[in-house]
Design an enzyme around this catalytic site. Structure first.
Site, PDB file in Angstrom:
ATOM      1  CG  ASP A 314      -1.828   1.164   1.311  1.00  0.00           C
ATOM      2  OD1 ASP A 314      -2.361   1.533   0.257  1.00  0.00           O
ATOM      3  OD2 ASP A 314      -2.017   1.712   2.404  1.00  0.00           O
ATOM      4  CB  THR A 316      -1.352   6.249   2.611  1.00  0.00           C
ATOM      5  OG1 THR A 316      -1.631   6.941   1.409  1.00  0.00           O
ATOM      6  CG2 THR A 316      -1.378   7.207   3.780  1.00  0.00           C
ATOM      7  CG  ASP A 571      -1.761   2.205   6.769  1.00  0.00           C
ATOM      8  OD1 ASP A 571      -2.289   2.005   5.655  1.00  0.00           O
ATOM      9  OD2 ASP A 571      -1.473   3.331   7.191  1.00  0.00           O
TER      10      ASP A 571
END
Length: 834
Positions: A314, A316, A571
């Protein structure tokens, strides 16, 4: 300005009670699959445990507790298996998207007046009116009834980095967070029907991490279990016949000795300590990783990253720190001016210091916070709907009004209204180029006019705006990202960046982090719906934006169909399904609770550079367990040969269970405790089971053939049972120890001491009376001792020659079937990014 929609009539106590009775309360499902009883059943009630446990119980009943030492491993293996699965189940049971302790709702009192109530999240019911303000989490799916500058952050759910303007009639997803303004929303879905429940329902289903070690050992146990029944029948019949036949054995009580010999023969076939030592190696690896701020949620996950050849990230919070930084400031001077209007830098300092500043404006503080502060006369706060904010100061150093916002909005119409139209158009073109490169772009504009006196009039941009500065921002890429990705690239691991953000932004971050073949980023809204088309895109593209949670899962499954072992790191809640289906799910410690719960590994400090250390630890565990497997399975091979030959020839089995246990301890058990934990610099290659079989089958046959020859010589010479057993102990110990010598290479001080200690253990067995009496060993004549030693020497030479031939064949064969020792320096580099 307040945006008002449908009626906000709240529910009465009667309305709430009726909905609770209909099951319309916001109670989240908690089922995670297997119960504790089913986990215990699966690990305890197996044919393997029935045979081994039955032998253990039989020896205890007959009073031969000294021969039942192997029972420890049976109990330990069951406990370890149950504990691992139950711990994973408990972790999943804590999986949650919603972490708000309370919700605020409007409810009607007995007089029909609306009152504000703070209630538990589970007490929210369908049609409740939620009261929302900055900092609140949306506790159930709802539709906006009233909005006063209401802005919602759905980044943890969708990956969209920017806050979204929540206007009336817009649907709010449970799990999202209010970041600005206030409003009311009516609940439209609760409990299992809500977005938060749907996105976690699949993630909560119990499953074990994919593990080549575990599956390989399970295959070994399965085949041994299949062999135990027919071989066991041969053994039992052979031992009963060896004591005079079934009738004589039962009548005379000799069946007890036959039962002990049968148990010894069967137990010798079982690699009792392999599962146990594998768990020990994994547990030690987990403890070592914990010291580096890595939480291992399932022991088998220690080996996972070492097998991965595709790493999905991912953006971010994984590649980036999750915050924006100022990238560049380009001053704009129009016409004959040589600089922007005076006070432009102080104006930026104000926007950065504003307590209501969004993340983008706050990033200005690194450069402009120290600029002289200005006394504010009027201001327009930022709104994601307007996409700009404004300020006017009581200071001659910064006259007029200042606007900070999106260039296309702030400068819209400015080129036509002013005298510098061509220059302003050029500025707009430049900002579009910067935005296309993935940078977030703002413009600071100035107007000589003051802001309007009334609040409604301030909702419109001041007239005669002209650009003063063009500002670009980028997400802060982790300092260790480029080096860490470089490490994986050197190891042959492919990278895919998968994000819910704008593809251009994702591509810019990936480019800065050093990802290969970035291009412009692929917009996931254009992904084909069919599997074949998706597989082709996943094979070709490396960076993806606008990816939904379901698409992330589909992309992981696609890469697995293409033959990859996939790790997924993320996250946000939008990453949970992908982490669940990946071969290895890795969550950041700062991520959503749901994501941390479903992940196999959690980087507690969020340091991306921990991944190489995890890979190195996994390589060590895999290589050491492969070495242990060769050691234990060589013993299984020769034990099966013993059982079949002695059972078919109707000869008494030449060992008591306690004798075999002690020999196993010298040649396998005690050395294994050390070998399982040694540093190992070999690079992982798939197929450890094939390599183990190529080693252990010829090795086991050689050891078995050597022992059978010596025992046959002793039996044919009329030696007593205790003498034959002692001769067998000497032969098996010396021959099997050469297998240990081979597997201990290359020799270090530790492995050399282990081998020497194992050889010195044999005189202890033979010459210390207490040990000799416990093992019921006799004193063989010199002739048999010389035969045993000589045969062992010949067997060791044959083992060495065979090992060299097999190693040469492996080296000439496929690279995938061998462990590449030339990769040693790579693992040493693994710890460097830390």
């Amino acid at each position: 300005m307040t945006d008002t929609g449908a009626t906000t009539t709240a529910l009465s106590a009667t309305d709430v009670r009726e909905r609770i009775e209909r099951g319309q309360a916001n109670i989240m499902p908690s089922d995670t699959g297997r119960s504790f009883w089913r986990i215990l059943q699966a690990n305890l009630f197996t044919l393997f445990n029935l045979i081994v446990g039955g032998s253990f119980a039989l020896l205890l009943v007959l009073g031969y507790w000294q021969d039942a030492l192997f029972g420890f491993f049976v109990i330990a293996n069951v406990v370890i298996g149950v504990a691992q699965e139950f711990r994973a189940k408990l972790t999943l049971s804590r999986l949650a998207v919603l972490n708000a302790p309370r919700a605020r709702v409007l409810r009607l009192d007995e007089a029909g007046a609306e009152n504000l109530h703070g209630i538990r999240v589970a007490e929210v019911v369908l049609d409740d009116v939620l009261v929302l303000s900055a900092g609140d989490q949306v506790t159930a799916d709802a539709v906006v009834l009233e909005a006063k500058g209401l802005e919602v952050d759905e980044s943890m759910l969708t990956g969209e980095a920017d806050a979204i303007d929540a206007h009336v009639d817009r649907e709010l997803l449970s799990g999202s967070t209010i970041v600005g303004g206030s409003g009311l929303a009516r609940v439209i879905r609760v409990g299992a029907d809500s977005y938060a429940a749907r996105i976690t329902a699949e993630a909560k289903q119990f499953s074990l991490v994919a593990s080549e070690l575990r599956s390989g050992i399970a295959s070994i146990i399965k085949w041994i279990t299949i062999l135990l029944l027919p071989v066991g029948a041969i053994v039992v019949n052979g031992q009963m016949q060896a004591v005079g036949g079934w009738e004589v054995a039962i009548a005379s009580g000799a069946w007890r000795e036959a039962a002990v010999a049968s148990a010894a023969s069967l137990i010798a076939m079982i690699p009792q300590g392999l599962v146990f030592m594998t768990s020990v190696a994994l547990a030690v690896g987990a403890v070592k990783l914990a010291r580096h701020e890595v939480l291992v949620q399932e022991l088998a996950a220690v080996e996972g990253l070492a097998r991965v050849d595709m790493l999905c990230l991912d953006k971010t919070g994984t590649l980036t720190e999750g915050r924006l930084v100022l990238d560049s400031v380009d001053e704009v001077a129009l016409g004959s001016a040589v600089a922007p209007p005076a006070g432009w830098d102080a104006a930026l300092g104000h926007f950065a210091a504003d307590r209501d500043a969004n993340a983008t404006a706050k990033a200005l503080g690194e450069r402009f916070a120290a600029v002289a502060s200005l006394e504010l006369r009027a201001a327009v706060p930022f709104s994601s709907a307007r996409k700009w904010s404004a300020a006017e100061f009581r200071d001659p150093r910064a006259t007029g009004s200042w606007v900070l916002g999106a260039p296309d909005i702030v400068l819209r119409g400015a080129s036509a209204a002013g005298s510098h139209g061509a220059e302003i158009d050029a500025v707009l073109d430049r900002t579009r180029e910067l935005a296309a490169s993935g940078l977030r772009t703002l413009v600071l504009a100035h107007s000589a006019d003051e802001l309007p006196e009334t609040e409604p009039a301030r909702a419109h941009l001041p007239a005669r705006l002209e650009p003063a500065a063009v500002l670009t921002f980028r997400e802060k890429v982790r300092d260790d990202a480029a080096e860490t990705l470089g490490y994986f690239r050197e190891q042959g691991v492919s990278i895919r960046v998968i994000s819910g953000d704008d593809p251009r932004t994702v591509a810019a971050v990936a480019r800065e982090a050093g990802v290969d073949h970035v291009g412009d980023g692929f917009d996931a809204r254009d992904l084909p719906a069919d599997e074949a088309g998706l597989d082709e895109v996943m094979r070709r593209e490396h960076v993806f934006g606008r990816v939904t949670p379901e698409q992330k899962k589909a992309m992981v499954l696609s890469l697995q169909r293409l033959g990859h072992t996939v790790a997924m790191s993320g996250d946000g809640v939008n990453d949970a399904l992908a982490l669940k289906h990946a071969d290895m799910g890795i969550a950041m410690g700062s991520g959503a609770p749901a994501t941390r719960a479903v992940a196999r590994l959690v980087l507690l400090d969020g340091q991306f550079s921990r991944l190489p250390r995890i890979g190195a630890e996994g390589r060590q565990v895999i290589a050491n367990v492969e070495r242990l497997a060769k050691l234990f399975l060589s013993k299984t091979t020769y034990a099966i040969l013993f059982a079949v030959v002695f059972g078919a020839l109707l000869w008494p089995f030449p060992f008591l269970p306690r004798q075999l246990s002690i020999v196993d301890g010298l040649t396998i058990g005690l050395p294994a405790l050390v070998l399982a934990l040694l540093p190992n610099i070999q690079r992982y290659r798939p197929g450890f089971l094939r390599r183990a079989a190529r080693f252990c089958i010829p090795s086991g046959l050689i050891v078995g053939g050597t022992l059978i020859s010596v025992v046959a010589y002793a039996y044919l010479g009329g030696a007593e049972s205790a003498v034959v057993q002692t001769t067998a102990v000497i032969t098996l110990t010396l021959t099997a120890l050469w297998v240990l010598v081979i597997l201990s290479r290359p020799f270090t001080l530790v492995t050399s001491l282990v081998v020497v200690a194992a050889y010195l253990g044999l005189p202890v067995l033979l010459f210390i009376p207490v040990v000799t009496d416990f093992l019921q060993l006799g004193a063989p004549p010199l002739e048999l001792v010389l035969v045993a030693v000589g045969a062992s020497l010949i067997g060791s030479v044959v083992l060495e020659v065979t090992h060299r031939l097999v190693s040469r064949q492996n080296a000439q064969g496929s690279g995938d079937d061998s462990i590449d020792e030339a990769a040693a320096p790579d693992v040493g580099r693994a710890a460097r990014p830390e």
